[in-house]
Write an enzyme that holds these catalytic residues in place. Structure first.
Site, PDB file in Angstrom:
ATOM      1  N   GLY A  59     -17.634  34.878   4.346  1.00  0.00           N
ATOM      2  CA  GLY A  59     -16.357  34.845   3.646  1.00  0.00           C
ATOM      3  C   GLY A  59     -15.282  35.559   4.437  1.00  0.00           C
ATOM      4  O   GLY A  59     -15.575  36.323   5.369  1.00  0.00           O
ATOM      5  N   CYS A  86     -23.421  36.985   7.448  1.00  0.00           N
ATOM      6  CA  CYS A  86     -22.099  37.463   7.857  1.00  0.00           C
ATOM      7  C   CYS A  86     -21.511  38.375   6.774  1.00  0.00           C
ATOM      8  O   CYS A  86     -21.997  39.490   6.596  1.00  0.00           O
ATOM      9  CB  CYS A  86     -21.186  36.284   8.179  1.00  0.00           C
ATOM     10  SG  CYS A  86     -19.731  36.759   9.155  1.00  0.00           S
ATOM     11  N   TYR A  87     -20.491  37.951   6.047  1.00  0.00           N
ATOM     12  CA  TYR A  87     -19.992  38.790   4.947  1.00  0.00           C
ATOM     13  C   TYR A  87     -21.122  39.108   3.979  1.00  0.00           C
ATOM     14  O   TYR A  87     -21.188  40.213   3.423  1.00  0.00           O
ATOM     15  CB  TYR A  87     -18.858  38.079   4.213  1.00  0.00           C
ATOM     16  CG  TYR A  87     -18.263  38.908   3.084  1.00  0.00           C
ATOM     17  CD1 TYR A  87     -17.225  39.808   3.330  1.00  0.00           C
ATOM     18  CD2 TYR A  87     -18.766  38.810   1.782  1.00  0.00           C
ATOM     19  CE1 TYR A  87     -16.693  40.581   2.302  1.00  0.00           C
ATOM     20  CE2 TYR A  87     -18.236  39.575   0.756  1.00  0.00           C
ATOM     21  CZ  TYR A  87     -17.203  40.461   1.014  1.00  0.00           C
ATOM     22  OH  TYR A  87     -16.683  41.229   0.009  1.00  0.00           O
ATOM     23  N   HIS A 177     -24.009  33.058  11.842  1.00  0.00           N
ATOM     24  CA  HIS A 177     -24.072  31.906  10.943  1.00  0.00           C
ATOM     25  C   HIS A 177     -25.174  30.939  11.413  1.00  0.00           C
ATOM     26  O   HIS A 177     -24.941  30.106  12.290  1.00  0.00           O
ATOM     27  CB  HIS A 177     -22.730  31.168  10.918  1.00  0.00           C
ATOM     28  CG  HIS A 177     -21.652  31.905  10.200  1.00  0.00           C
ATOM     29  ND1 HIS A 177     -21.430  31.775   8.844  1.00  0.00           N
ATOM     30  CD2 HIS A 177     -20.743  32.810  10.647  1.00  0.00           C
ATOM     31  CE1 HIS A 177     -20.428  32.554   8.491  1.00  0.00           C
ATOM     32  NE2 HIS A 177     -19.992  33.199   9.560  1.00  0.00           N
ATOM     33  N   GLU A 179     -26.217  28.395   9.901  1.00  0.00           N
ATOM     34  CA  GLU A 179     -25.996  27.049   9.372  1.00  0.00           C
ATOM     35  C   GLU A 179     -25.203  26.150  10.312  1.00  0.00           C
ATOM     36  O   GLU A 179     -25.213  24.916  10.149  1.00  0.00           O
ATOM     37  CB  GLU A 179     -25.288  27.108   8.019  1.00  0.00           C
ATOM     38  CG  GLU A 179     -23.891  27.686   8.044  1.00  0.00           C
ATOM     39  CD  GLU A 179     -23.865  29.195   7.866  1.00  0.00           C
ATOM     40  OE1 GLU A 179     -22.822  29.734   7.493  1.00  0.00           O
ATOM     41  OE2 GLU A 179     -24.906  29.842   8.126  1.00  0.00           O
ATOM     42  N   SER A 230     -15.506   0.639  -6.594  1.00  0.00           N
ATOM     43  CA  SER A 230     -14.543   0.437  -5.512  1.00  0.00           C
ATOM     44  C   SER A 230     -15.071  -0.526  -4.460  1.00  0.00           C
ATOM     45  O   SER A 230     -14.309  -1.064  -3.664  1.00  0.00           O
ATOM     46  CB  SER A 230     -14.222   1.775  -4.841  1.00  0.00           C
ATOM     47  OG  SER A 230     -15.340   2.239  -4.097  1.00  0.00           O
ATOM     48  N   GLY A 231     -16.399  -0.721  -4.434  1.00  0.00           N
ATOM     49  CA  GLY A 231     -17.006  -1.528  -3.393  1.00  0.00           C
ATOM     50  C   GLY A 231     -17.532  -0.694  -2.245  1.00  0.00           C
ATOM     51  O   GLY A 231     -18.215  -1.201  -1.364  1.00  0.00           O
ATOM     52  N   GLY A 232     -17.211   0.614  -2.271  1.00  0.00           N
ATOM     53  CA  GLY A 232     -17.769   1.510  -1.275  1.00  0.00           C
ATOM     54  C   GLY A 232     -19.207   1.865  -1.600  1.00  0.00           C
ATOM     55  O   GLY A 232     -19.730   1.535  -2.672  1.00  0.00           O
ATOM     56  N   VAL A 233     -19.853   2.589  -0.693  1.00  0.00           N
ATOM     57  CA  VAL A 233     -21.260   2.926  -0.859  1.00  0.00           C
ATOM     58  C   VAL A 233     -21.471   3.804  -2.089  1.00  0.00           C
ATOM     59  O   VAL A 233     -22.398   3.577  -2.877  1.00  0.00           O
ATOM     60  CB  VAL A 233     -21.800   3.630   0.408  1.00  0.00           C
ATOM     61  CG1 VAL A 233     -23.230   4.110   0.186  1.00  0.00           C
ATOM     62  CG2 VAL A 233     -21.742   2.686   1.599  1.00  0.00           C
ATOM     63  N   ASP A 234     -20.615   4.795  -2.299  1.00  0.00           N
ATOM     64  CA  ASP A 234     -20.836   5.765  -3.369  1.00  0.00           C
ATOM     65  C   ASP A 234     -20.816   5.115  -4.748  1.00  0.00           C
ATOM     66  O   ASP A 234     -21.755   5.247  -5.537  1.00  0.00           O
ATOM     67  CB  ASP A 234     -19.783   6.872  -3.305  1.00  0.00           C
ATOM     68  CG  ASP A 234     -19.716   7.541  -1.948  1.00  0.00           C
ATOM     69  OD1 ASP A 234     -20.733   7.500  -1.230  1.00  0.00           O
ATOM     70  OD2 ASP A 234     -18.659   8.089  -1.602  1.00  0.00           O
ATOM     71  N   SER A 235     -19.722   4.411  -5.060  1.00  0.00           N
ATOM     72  CA  SER A 235     -19.623   3.806  -6.388  1.00  0.00           C
ATOM     73  C   SER A 235     -20.649   2.700  -6.566  1.00  0.00           C
ATOM     74  O   SER A 235     -21.147   2.476  -7.677  1.00  0.00           O
ATOM     75  CB  SER A 235     -18.207   3.266  -6.625  1.00  0.00           C
ATOM     76  OG  SER A 235     -17.899   2.226  -5.730  1.00  0.00           O
ATOM     77  N   SER A 236     -21.011   2.032  -5.487  1.00  0.00           N
ATOM     78  CA  SER A 236     -21.996   0.952  -5.580  1.00  0.00           C
ATOM     79  C   SER A 236     -23.384   1.499  -5.877  1.00  0.00           C
ATOM     80  O   SER A 236     -24.119   0.946  -6.714  1.00  0.00           O
ATOM     81  CB  SER A 236     -22.016   0.141  -4.280  1.00  0.00           C
ATOM     82  OG  SER A 236     -20.761  -0.463  -4.046  1.00  0.00           O
ATOM     83  N   LYS A 376     -23.327  12.659   1.364  1.00  0.00           N
ATOM     84  CA  LYS A 376     -23.242  11.233   1.689  1.00  0.00           C
ATOM     85  C   LYS A 376     -24.553  10.677   2.226  1.00  0.00           C
ATOM     86  O   LYS A 376     -24.981   9.584   1.827  1.00  0.00           O
ATOM     87  CB  LYS A 376     -22.121  10.986   2.699  1.00  0.00           C
ATOM     88  CG  LYS A 376     -22.034   9.550   3.201  1.00  0.00           C
ATOM     89  CD  LYS A 376     -21.595   8.579   2.130  1.00  0.00           C
ATOM     90  CE  LYS A 376     -20.107   8.510   2.042  1.00  0.00           C
ATOM     91  NZ  LYS A 376     -19.631   7.419   1.153  1.00  0.00           N
TER      92      LYS A 376
END
Length: 520
Positions: A59, A86-87, A177, A179, A230-236, A376
């Site tokens: 942070g 870290c923090y 870090h 990550e 929407s036709g995108g991957v997520d909403s589909s 994603k």
């Protein structure tokens, strides 16, 4: 919370812009985790969440400043492993009886090297095989005295307590870090930590699918649901998952807002009506959206306008399907994190997302967001699990506001038409060269400037455009794709020759951060 049956790891967020990368590393290890801001982690929250381990993020604050963030004391009484980063290390030391000092020449930012002490611990199995480890530091203050019970297991030139641990309480703390990409062996450290905590790696898309379907059925009951498609991957993926759970109780609403790519509306409607046999409303709302966006140039106003109009359209069609009680969306975890640090944390808001933030009370609808906890690449894995075509799952992400945020400045029908054609040429070029699957996202942005050019013997005064292509794992960080000059030259020539209205092509080589993937 969907994943109540999984072992859970709690990440307490102190405002680092890379906190989400901790979650990514853990998800890659099939460990379920959630990010929650420090001020939300009360004793009651901890009792409900019942974490099997806790990680304290980095942070921007200094533990020496009055009112700086602190770890809830109950965290240290849970009897579970705790890792401070870290923090997170500094606040752990400060609260447990150690001492932190201001930088005074000991600050470290960027690449550094940590060397081992003589003592070894399981957290560092697989580390120091070649004598020292490259890590990524980003700290001004430093630990000057470790807390009672801790010992030192790694040092760097400016961090004599780079790795510390209290083995009896299973408290671990690192100044760097693990990550980030620039700590190459960071995944191994996380793997050792979760193994010590007893995680079995039960977070899989197969398990998530089953639990999500059960939760959707419990939440919805016999009610009707409309899904913003929407036709995108997520909403589909969200639509197919919900359809598997409740069948024809689901009606998809595909909003054609006039901001789609070339031929996209026809492709989406055909796939979902013919291939999946889902009830689908094709809402042609191009005039509404483009009319409301006329003269609007501020990007946040664009996003909020589009979000408001989506809600209006969904409300209208919820009444048309006989009183839907729920609205389903393909909201992802990065959407939530970027819009506001998860559950209202301390990190800075990057941009608003049209599908984040709840629904107006006037709608009378409740939200169904079965992907809200996923990144994603996890959504793509779930899509494979659900049997969606690989060619569809591998499509590049497309934002909900569509071409509106790839058209900086005022939106006009002329600019959108030029943009669609240029984007189609660009994507065709990428496919022809066999590069589509190597790239996370690629698109054209039409710039709000006209430039002088020469075509034949005539002068032109047309738009400039920028090509954008990035590589990424989850969309939270990204780097530009290193096209060859030959590819860029060939693509620029095709766009200028085939798309009337563009006479200059540029390539955007900005990474994320400091930029974002989209232009607005």
């Amino acid at each position: 919370m969907i994943t109540t049956s999984h072992d859970r790891l709690l990440i307490i967020d102190f405002g680092s812009q890379v906190t989400q990368l901790i979650a990514r590393r853990l998800r890659e290890l099939n460990v379920y985790c959630e990010i929650h801001p420090f001020q939300k982690v009360t004793d009651g929250f901890l009792a409900d969440f019942a974490p099997k381990a806790v990680i304290l993020s980095g942070g921007p604050a200094s533990v020496l400043d009055a009112g700086s963030p602190r770890v809830p004391e109950r965290v240290f009484e849970l009897g579970v492993p705790v890792l401070g980063i870290c923090y997170g290390q500094q606040v752990m030391m400060q609260q447990l009886g150690g001492r932190v000092e201001r930088g005074h020449g000991t600050a470290e930012f960027g690449r550094a090297y940590v060397s081992p002490t003589e003592a070894r611990i399981d957290l560092l199995n697989g580390w120091f095989l070649e004598g020292r480890e490259q890590v990524w530091m980003s700290h001004g203050d430093h630990v000057a005295e470790i807390a009672p019970g801790f010992a030192v297991y790694g040092t760097s030139p400016n961090a004599p307590f780079a790795i510390t641990a209290d083995l009896e309480r299973r408290f671990y703390a690192v100044q760097f870090h693990p990550e980030v990409h620039h700590t190459p062996n960071g995944r191994t450290l996380y793997e050792n930590f979760v193994r010590d905590a007893g995680f079995t790696g039960d977070w899989t898309m197969g398990a998530y699918r089953e639990e999500a379907i059960r939760k959707i059925r419990e939440q919805v009951g016999n009610a009707k649901v409309i899904c913003g498609l929407s036709g995108g991957v997520d909403s589909s993926v969200a639509a197919v998952l919900i359809h598997e759970a409740i069948g024809d109780q689901l009606t998809c609403v595909f909003v054609d807002h006039g901001l789609l790519r070339q031929d996209e509306a026809e492709e989406v409607v055909t796939m979902f009506r013919d291939h999946y046999n889902m009830p689908l409303i094709h809402a042609d709302e191009r005039a509404l959206f483009l009319g409301e966006l006329e003269g609007v140039s501020d990007p946040e106003t664009k996003r909020k306008t589009i979000g408001r109009l989506f809600i209006d359209v969904f409300q209208k069609h919820s009444e048309a399907v006989g009183g839907a009680k729920f609205l389903a969306q393909g909201t992802l975890y990065p959407d939530v994190i970027e819009s506001v640090s998860f559950s209202g944390g301390p990190s800075v808001t990057i941009k608003s997302h049209h599908n984040v933030g709840g629904l107006p009370e006037k709608m009378g609808l409740k939200l169904v967001e079965p992907l809200r906890e996923l990144f994603k690449d996890e959504v793509r894995a779930l899509g494979h699990e659900l049997g969606l075509p690989a060619s569809f799952i591998g499509r590049h992400p497309f934002p909900g506001p569509g071409l509106a945020i790839r058209c900086p400045g005022e939106i006009t029908a002329e600019k959108l038409d030029i943009l669609r054609k240029a984007d189609a040429v660009y994507i065709d070029q990428i496919r022809r060269h066999g590069l589509y699957d190597e790239i996370w996202q690629a698109f054209v942005a039409i710039l709000p400037v006209r430039t002088v050019g020469v075509m034949g013997d005539g002068r032109t005064y047309d738009f400039a455009c920028a090509l954008r292509a990035v590589t990424s794992v989850d969309g939270m960080t990204a780097d530009y794709y290193p096209f060859s000059h030959e590819f860029l030259g060939e693509t620029a020539t095709r766009i200028i020759n085939e798309v009337k209205g563009i006479n200059r092509v540029t390539y955007d080589i900005t990474s994320k951060p400091p930029g974002t993937i989209e232009w607005e």
